[in-house]
Design a protein around this motif. Structure first.
Motif, PDB file in Angstrom:
ATOM      1  N   ALA A  12     -18.268  44.078  15.059  1.00 26.49           N
ATOM      2  CA  ALA A  12     -17.122  44.715  13.815  1.00 26.49           C
ATOM      3  C   ALA A  12     -15.799  43.929  13.926  1.00 26.49           C
ATOM      4  O   ALA A  12     -15.504  44.008  12.511  1.00 26.49           O
ATOM      5  N   ILE A  17     -15.563  45.178   9.759  1.00 20.32           N
ATOM      6  CA  ILE A  17     -16.333  46.346   9.199  1.00 20.32           C
ATOM      7  C   ILE A  17     -15.941  47.408  10.293  1.00 20.32           C
ATOM      8  O   ILE A  17     -16.474  47.040  11.616  1.00 20.32           O
ATOM      9  N   PRO A  18     -15.392  48.666   9.984  1.00 19.99           N
ATOM     10  CA  PRO A  18     -15.313  49.477  10.934  1.00 19.99           C
ATOM     11  C   PRO A  18     -16.401  49.901  11.978  1.00 19.99           C
ATOM     12  O   PRO A  18     -17.578  49.772  11.357  1.00 19.99           O
ATOM     13  N   ALA A  20     -17.580  52.449  13.250  1.00 22.31           N
ATOM     14  CA  ALA A  20     -18.488  53.774  12.735  1.00 22.31           C
ATOM     15  C   ALA A  20     -19.379  53.589  11.652  1.00 22.31           C
ATOM     16  O   ALA A  20     -20.406  54.221  11.430  1.00 22.31           O
ATOM     17  N   ASP A  21     -19.204  52.291  11.124  1.00 22.32           N
ATOM     18  CA  ASP A  21     -20.262  51.906   9.819  1.00 22.32           C
ATOM     19  C   ASP A  21     -21.268  51.192   9.995  1.00 22.32           C
ATOM     20  O   ASP A  21     -21.951  50.718   9.348  1.00 22.32           O
ATOM     21  N   TRP A  22     -21.465  50.802  11.501  1.00 21.94           N
ATOM     22  CA  TRP A  22     -22.419  49.985  11.958  1.00 21.94           C
ATOM     23  C   TRP A  22     -23.964  50.625  12.315  1.00 21.94           C
ATOM     24  O   TRP A  22     -23.722  51.726  12.600  1.00 21.94           O
ATOM     25  N   ARG A 293     -23.584  43.561   6.002  1.00 23.79           N
ATOM     26  CA  ARG A 293     -23.988  44.675   5.399  1.00 23.79           C
ATOM     27  C   ARG A 293     -23.585  45.654   6.456  1.00 23.79           C
ATOM     28  O   ARG A 293     -24.217  47.016   6.364  1.00 23.79           O
ATOM     29  N   GLY A 294     -23.225  45.296   7.475  1.00 17.75           N
ATOM     30  CA  GLY A 294     -23.178  46.335   8.585  1.00 17.75           C
ATOM     31  C   GLY A 294     -24.131  46.608   9.438  1.00 17.75           C
ATOM     32  O   GLY A 294     -24.497  47.545  10.124  1.00 17.75           O
ATOM     33  N   ASP A 316     -30.985  55.557   8.327  1.00 19.98           N
ATOM     34  CA  ASP A 316     -31.088  54.218   8.900  1.00 19.98           C
ATOM     35  C   ASP A 316     -32.132  53.438   8.300  1.00 19.98           C
ATOM     36  O   ASP A 316     -32.024  52.392   8.045  1.00 19.98           O
ATOM     37  N   ARG A 319     -31.745  52.231   4.984  1.00 20.51           N
ATOM     38  CA  ARG A 319     -30.501  51.304   4.753  1.00 20.51           C
ATOM     39  C   ARG A 319     -31.012  49.893   5.273  1.00 20.51           C
ATOM     40  O   ARG A 319     -30.750  48.907   4.652  1.00 20.51           O
TER      41      ARG A 319
END
Length: 330
Positions: A12, A17-18, A20-22, A293-294, A316, A319
């Motif tokens: 991260a 990328i934060p 929590a966004d992964w 894209r995390g 998920d 995504r």
């Protein structure tokens, strides 16, 4: 130390990328954790006691006669090579890299073997170490084949160690029922199937004499009281039906993941209920594409490949599907 999946914080930070966004698909751990039971306060307050029935529950669940609870199978992987005299040890490659490193560190002569090369090399080995199913390739070994290799090794005082960290959904592959034979060691992981890797619990299935030596080497209280209580609940006979349902659902999800990859012209070469393995010449580029894209998957350099774990929620899955579709766009 070797690098493993799940190093999400470092990734991260690298990609900005934060956390929590992964979507972390790098570890091969069941995405839905087992429901946590209520753990009495005294379990936290008292030292663990090894006569609580945990090992008996593990034996009943796995079909073994003798077991020792350890702080994740990693504890046994690192300790067992130190208990055996130096020798020539065959290790399946590619496989979980901690095995090879542990035997080499303990002074053994290491021989890396493909699955196809094991039979011809076996009579020159003092020990053979492999995973069934294998991680990351998903390769599987029949029980009859493994028992034949064990018999050939044991006849010369040798050892067969089988890491069954991903065997919970394919119990027909397990050697647990034979693990009381001298010269045979079976490792079982708790955290992967139950989605509770942070508990750090595993089991060694082997003959009592070897388990006694391992217990002595690990010292007192190798597994925390809360971990023992959780393991006792999840592995108890009252949860057998829930474990079977979980195994069936994970098998379904593993097949769905393989289908998703094939649908985007990325056919996996193997896998288990918990992951799919994709040998791919542009693995590093695809790994980076997804990470931007995390989405974190596990990258291997030898051979060049990726391992995809299971997404959890419908969102998920969508995504991951969207990212793979974008990768395939001109």
């Amino acid at each position: 130390m070797l690098e493993h999946g799940g190093r999400l914080r470092a990734t991260a930070q690298r990609y900005g990328i934060p956390l929590a966004d992964w979507l972390d698909l790098s570890t091969g751990i069941a995405p839905e954790p087992w429901p946590l039971p209520s753990i009495p306060l005294e379990v936290w307050a008292r030292l663990p006691e090894d006569d609580d029935g945990l090992e008996a529950a593990a034996c009943a669940a796995y079909g073994a006669r003798h077991a020792l609870a350890v702080a994740g199978s990693q504890a046994a992987i690192q300790t067992l090579p130190q208990l055996l005299p130096g020798g020539r040890v065959g290790v399946l490659a590619p496989s979980y890299a901690e095995h090879a490193q542990a035997w080499q560190r303990a002074g053994h002569e290491l021989v890396r073997l493909s699955a196809a090369a094991i039979d011809a090399a076996l009579d020159d080995l003092d020990a053979l170490v492999l995973a069934n199913p294998n991680n990351p390739t998903g390769e599987r070994f029949a029980v009859a084949q493994l028992l034949d290799w064990h018999a050939r090794l044991a006849a010369r005082g040798g050892l067969l160690l089988v890491d069954e960290a991903f065997a919970d959904c394919t119990p027909e592959l397990s050697l647990a029922a034979h693990s009381d034979r001298p010269g045979l060691v079976v490792l079982r992981s708790f955290g992967k199937f139950f989605g509770l890797a942070g508990v750090r619990l595993g089991f060694v299935l082997a003959a009592p004499t070897l388990l006694a030596r391992l217990r002595e080497a690990l010292g007192p209280w190798p597994v925390s009281g809360p971990a023992r209580a959780l393991g006792l609940q999840a592995l108890g006979t009252g949860q057998a039906g829930a474990r079977r349902r979980r195994a069936a659902e994970l098998q379904r999800q593993g097949a769905a993941l393989a289908g998703l990859l094939r649908a985007h012209d990325l056919p996996p070469a193997g896998g288990t209920a918990l992951f799919q393995w994709l040998p791919y010449p542009d693995a590093a580029a695809l790994h980076d594409f997804l990470a931007r894209r995390g989405i974190l998957v596990r990258l291997f350099n030898e051979p060049t490949s990726l391992r995809f774990g299971l997404p959890g929620s419908d969102a998920d899955w969508q995504r991951l599907a969207q990212a793979l579709a974008e990768y395939r766009q001109p």
